[in-house]
Design an enzyme around this catalytic site. Structure first.
Site, PDB file in Angstrom:
ATOM      1  N   ASN A  10       0.845  -1.201   0.000  1.00  0.00           N
ATOM      2  CA  ASN A  10       0.000   0.000   0.000  1.00  0.00           C
ATOM      3  C   ASN A  10       0.881   1.252   0.000  1.00  0.00           C
ATOM      4  O   ASN A  10       0.677   2.177   0.797  1.00  0.00           O
ATOM      5  CB  ASN A  10      -0.954  -0.008   1.192  1.00  0.00           C
ATOM      6  CG  ASN A  10      -2.045   1.044   1.055  1.00  0.00           C
ATOM      7  OD1 ASN A  10      -2.238   1.622  -0.011  1.00  0.00           O
ATOM      8  ND2 ASN A  10      -2.761   1.304   2.131  1.00  0.00           N
ATOM      9  N   GLU A  42       1.166  -3.173  -5.088  1.00  0.00           N
ATOM     10  CA  GLU A  42       0.740  -1.806  -4.789  1.00  0.00           C
ATOM     11  C   GLU A  42       1.934  -0.943  -4.381  1.00  0.00           C
ATOM     12  O   GLU A  42       1.988  -0.380  -3.289  1.00  0.00           O
ATOM     13  CB  GLU A  42      -0.362  -1.794  -3.724  1.00  0.00           C
ATOM     14  CG  GLU A  42      -1.274  -0.596  -3.902  1.00  0.00           C
ATOM     15  CD  GLU A  42      -2.545  -0.634  -3.060  1.00  0.00           C
ATOM     16  OE1 GLU A  42      -3.303   0.356  -3.148  1.00  0.00           O
ATOM     17  OE2 GLU A  42      -2.802  -1.618  -2.354  1.00  0.00           O
ATOM     18  N   ASP A  89      -1.885  -9.991  -4.089  1.00  0.00           N
ATOM     19  CA  ASP A  89      -3.159  -9.538  -3.558  1.00  0.00           C
ATOM     20  C   ASP A  89      -4.200  -9.848  -4.633  1.00  0.00           C
ATOM     21  O   ASP A  89      -4.289  -9.161  -5.636  1.00  0.00           O
ATOM     22  CB  ASP A  89      -3.092  -8.044  -3.250  1.00  0.00           C
ATOM     23  CG  ASP A  89      -4.406  -7.499  -2.738  1.00  0.00           C
ATOM     24  OD1 ASP A  89      -5.383  -8.274  -2.632  1.00  0.00           O
ATOM     25  OD2 ASP A  89      -4.470  -6.286  -2.456  1.00  0.00           O
ATOM     26  N   ASN A 115      -7.429  -9.879  -4.002  1.00  0.00           N
ATOM     27  CA  ASN A 115      -8.624  -9.091  -3.691  1.00  0.00           C
ATOM     28  C   ASN A 115      -9.894  -9.936  -3.678  1.00  0.00           C
ATOM     29  O   ASN A 115     -10.978  -9.450  -4.001  1.00  0.00           O
ATOM     30  CB  ASN A 115      -8.767  -7.902  -4.653  1.00  0.00           C
ATOM     31  CG  ASN A 115      -8.149  -6.640  -4.083  1.00  0.00           C
ATOM     32  OD1 ASN A 115      -8.419  -6.267  -2.940  1.00  0.00           O
ATOM     33  ND2 ASN A 115      -7.306  -5.985  -4.867  1.00  0.00           N
ATOM     34  N   HIS A 146      -2.055  -4.437   4.886  1.00  0.00           N
ATOM     35  CA  HIS A 146      -1.865  -5.862   4.628  1.00  0.00           C
ATOM     36  C   HIS A 146      -0.716  -6.382   5.483  1.00  0.00           C
ATOM     37  O   HIS A 146       0.193  -5.636   5.843  1.00  0.00           O
ATOM     38  CB  HIS A 146      -1.530  -6.112   3.161  1.00  0.00           C
ATOM     39  CG  HIS A 146      -2.636  -5.790   2.213  1.00  0.00           C
ATOM     40  ND1 HIS A 146      -3.349  -6.753   1.543  1.00  0.00           N
ATOM     41  CD2 HIS A 146      -3.131  -4.593   1.808  1.00  0.00           C
ATOM     42  CE1 HIS A 146      -4.247  -6.174   0.765  1.00  0.00           C
ATOM     43  NE2 HIS A 146      -4.134  -4.864   0.906  1.00  0.00           N
TER      44      HIS A 146
END
Length: 262
Positions: free
Chosen positions: A10, A36, A149, A151, A247
Site C-alpha cells: 500500500n 501496490e 493480492d 482481492n 496488509h
C-alpha cells in the site's frame, strides 16, 4: 529450502518508512513479491531497487501513485516478463514474472472492485483475461507460484464477517467461483490454506477502529501454486505483529534447494 514472501505494501515508500525492509532483511527470503508500489521506478531509491543481495524488477502503472508490482530475487532469473500481454491491465502495472529453471514466480496485483461498479467490471475482465495466461504457463510444463493480492476472500473461513459481505466486492459469488474453478478444475493449490487450516488467519484489515488489533479481517493475499511446487511447501505464516501496511506479509517455504526447478 526456498522461501518466497509476498506483501501488499500500500505504497512501498510508506512501508519502507514503517520498517518493512529492516524486518524483511532478517527473514532469509529468497524471493520477495510486493504489490501496490504506488510509485514509478524513478521514485525508488537505489537501495530499494536493488536491496542488498537481491535483484529487483518492476511493473509500474502509467498513472502516478497507483498500483504497481515488484519482484526481488537473490538468484538472477533466467528470464523476466513485465505484464502479461494485455493492454488495459499492463497499463495499470499488475504483473511481474520471473523464471528460475522450470519454476516461474509471479508478483500480481488483482484489481479491486470496491470503489465503483465500473471497477468491479474491470476486475471481472481481469479475471477472465488472466486465467488463460495462467493456463498457458501450466500447460507449458512450468511449475508456478503466483504471489499477490488477489482481492478475493475464498471461503467463509477467510473473512471475519462473511454474512455481512456476501454482496460486497471481494466476496461476491462470481469472484469466489473464479477461485473454485482455479482450484477444482485447473488444479492450482491455495498453498497457505493447505498448510494452515486454522480460522481467523487474515492478511488485510480496514484502517479504522481497532480492526487489526481485534483480528477483524480478510485473507486476500495468496501464494497460489501448480501441484508440483505446491507439494513441496513445508511451512507458512502470516506476520501481523508489526503494521507495515493495511496488509500483512505472508511467506511459504518450499523444499527446493537451488532457487528453482531443473
Amino acid at each position: 529450502m526456498l522461501r518466497i514472501l509476498t506483501f501488499n505494501a500500500n505504497g512501498i515508500r510508506s512501508a519502507a518508512k514503517k520498517g518493512f525492509f529492516e524486518w524483511f532483511m532478517e527473514q532469509n527470503a529468497d524471493i520477495l513479491c510486493i504489490q501496490e508500489l504506488k510509485a514509478q521506478e524513478a521514485d525508488l531509491s537505489d537501495e530499494l531497487k536493488s536491496l542488498p543481495g537481491y535483484h529487483g524488477f518492476f511493473h509500474c502503472a502509467r498513472k502516478k501513485g497507483y498500483s504497481g508490482c515488484g519482484l526481488w530475487s537473490r538468484r538472477v532469473p533466467d528470464a523476466v516478463r513485465i505484464g502479461f500481454g494485455d493492454d488495459e491491465f499492463d497499463a495499470e502495472g499488475r504483473c511481474v514474472e520471473a523464471d528460475f529453471g522450470r519454476l516461474t514466480v509471479i508478483s500480481a496485483y488483482f484489481p479491486s472492485g470496491s470503489s465503483s461498479d465500473e471497477r468491479q467490471l474491470a476486475k471481472f475482465r481481469f479475471l477472465e483475461r488472466f486465467e488463460p495466461h495462467l493456463k498457458a504457463l501450466k500447460d507449458a510444463g512450468r511449475e508456478v507460484v503466483l504471489c499477490g493480492d488477489v482481492n478475493i476472500a475464498h471461503k467463509e473461513i477467510d473473512i471475519k464477517n462473511w454474512k455481512g459481505n456476501l454482496d460486497h466486492s471481494g466476496f461476491l459469488p462470481e469472484e469466489r467461483a473464479w477461485l473454485d474453478h482455479l482450484f477444482d478444475e485447473m488444479g492450482w493449490v491455495d498453498v497457505f490454506r493447505r498448510l494452515d487450516p486454522r480460522p481467523e488467519r487474515y492478511t488485510w484489515s480496514v484502517q479504522r477502529g481497532q480492526a487489526r488489533a481485534k483480528n477483524v479481517g480478510w485473507r486476500i493475499d495468496y501464494e497460489l501454486a501448480t501441484p508440483g511446487i505446491a507439494a513441496l511447501a513445508r511451512a507458512t505464516d502470516i506476520y501481523a505483529a508489526e503494521k507495515f501496511s493495511d496488509h500483512a506479509p505472508l511467506w511459504v517455504d518450499y523444499a527446493v534447494d537451488d532457487g528453482g526447478l531443473k
